[in-house]
Design a protein around this motif. Structure first.
Motif, PDB file in Angstrom:
ATOM      1  N   ASN A   1     -21.811  17.294  15.622  1.00 52.12           N
ATOM      2  CA  ASN A   1     -22.995  17.241  16.216  1.00 52.12           C
ATOM      3  C   ASN A   1     -23.829  15.998  15.611  1.00 52.12           C
ATOM      4  O   ASN A   1     -23.643  15.766  14.383  1.00 52.12           O
ATOM      5  CB  ASN A   1     -23.809  18.658  16.353  1.00 52.12           C
TER       6      ASN A   1
ATOM      7  N   THR B   1     -29.321  15.264  29.445  1.00 53.23           N
ATOM      8  CA  THR B   1     -29.082  13.920  29.114  1.00 53.23           C
ATOM      9  C   THR B   1     -30.264  13.261  30.116  1.00 53.23           C
ATOM     10  O   THR B   1     -30.645  13.670  31.059  1.00 53.23           O
ATOM     11  CB  THR B   1     -27.771  12.994  29.355  1.00 53.23           C
TER      12      THR B   1
ATOM     13  N   GLU C   1     -27.122  18.432  21.323  1.00 56.51           N
ATOM     14  CA  GLU C   1     -25.491  17.941  21.125  1.00 56.51           C
ATOM     15  C   GLU C   1     -25.411  16.599  21.873  1.00 56.51           C
ATOM     16  O   GLU C   1     -24.584  15.837  21.855  1.00 56.51           O
ATOM     17  CB  GLU C   1     -24.686  18.726  21.867  1.00 56.51           C
ATOM     18  N   ASN C   2     -26.536  16.073  22.600  1.00 54.33           N
ATOM     19  CA  ASN C   2     -26.327  14.812  23.201  1.00 54.33           C
ATOM     20  C   ASN C   2     -27.165  13.580  23.042  1.00 54.33           C
ATOM     21  O   ASN C   2     -27.764  12.765  23.607  1.00 54.33           O
ATOM     22  CB  ASN C   2     -26.449  14.993  24.726  1.00 54.33           C
ATOM     23  N   CYS C   3     -27.971  13.906  21.542  1.00 52.62           N
ATOM     24  CA  CYS C   3     -28.847  12.874  21.348  1.00 52.62           C
ATOM     25  C   CYS C   3     -28.453  11.864  20.355  1.00 52.62           C
ATOM     26  O   CYS C   3     -28.924  11.307  19.520  1.00 52.62           O
ATOM     27  CB  CYS C   3     -30.164  13.646  20.607  1.00 52.62           C
TER      28      CYS C   3
END
Length: 254
Positions: A102, A39, A65-67
């Motif tokens: 996701n 991130t 996974e963090n977008c």
């Protein structure tokens, strides 16, 4: 000395002993570590650790996974962080189609392309995550022929590996190659020249056998080197030397 080219020491599982562990790595035979962000915030943490420890380097990026909240303005912050002296790559970036929760695939692909474009602009290598997205990953990296990269914890086919190798890419090998059910990994290793192999832990995840189930750290990367050496018919010391030089060459660490 060993070079762990992929570890996440920003992870909360290291909160209790992070300083002690990182300071002890050179004595344990681990001379270099690259910590990729997942991130913007963990990218900042990776940069801060790289400033603090001579043997630590950072990569900055947004993991697929963090977008969820990805907006182009985040690229500006990554660009700023990438100007730091010890930032050696854009990563961890890529595609992950494994978990249904996701981010939507089009959004993952947008973030992936934007970060590949940033790497191309800055002439930095990329660290790519690919889980259950082999076809799209290969198609998108082909859109950026001037970007060099490593497929982290490679899980694709030997045929895809050969395509990446033709493009000048490297393959990352992690703890799962030591598992008893590692069937495809020996086939991938067979088609991969030693000079294109990088060894990784993905700490605190993917702990190699016989320590599976425990928290992973960079001292276990030697077990990955030993397994690759066995498959390639060379000594563990030779594999350690080769992957050390590979990592330094790939990341431009002189």
């Amino acid at each position: 000395m060993l070079f762990d080219t992929h570890a996440h020491y920003d992870d909360e599982r290291f909160d209790e002993d992070r300083e002690q562990l990182l300071a002890s790595l050179p004595e344990a035979g681990v001379g270099l570590v690259v910590n990729p962000g997942i991130t913007v915030e963990t990218s900042r943490m990776a940069v801060a650790m790289a400033r603090r420890y001579a043997h630590m380097y950072a990569a900055v990026g947004i993991h697929p996974e963090n977008c969820h909240d990805f907006v182009p303005q985040q690229i500006e912050e990554l660009r700023r962080l990438a100007q730091e002296e010890k930032v050696v790559a854009i990563g961890e970036i890529g595609l992950d189609y494994y978990w249904p929760e996701n981010p939507p695939r089009p959004l993952q692909q947008q973030a992936f392309r934007a970060q590949l474009a940033l790497a191309q602009e800055l002439d930095l290598p990329v660290i790519v995550h690919d889980r259950e997205a082999h076809g799209d990953t290969l198609e998108i990296v082909r859109e950026f022929p001037h970007v060099r990269g490593v497929l982290h914890c490679y899980s694709g086919s030997p045929e895809m590996a050969q395509e990446l190798l033709k493009m000048g890419w490297y393959l990352g090998f992690d703890g799962p190659i030591t598992f008893k059910n590692a069937r495809r990994a020996p086939e991938v290793a067979a088609v991969t020249p030693p000079e294109r192999m990088l060894i990784e832990t993905d700490a605190p995840y993917l702990t190699p056998a016989p320590y599976r189930g425990k928290r992973n750290d960079s001292t276990y990367v030697r077990l990955v080197a030993e397994k690759l050496a066995q498959w390639k018919g060379i000594s563990a010391e030779e594999m350690e030397r080769i992957t050390w030089e590979n990592g330094r060459r790939f990341f431009g660490i002189l």
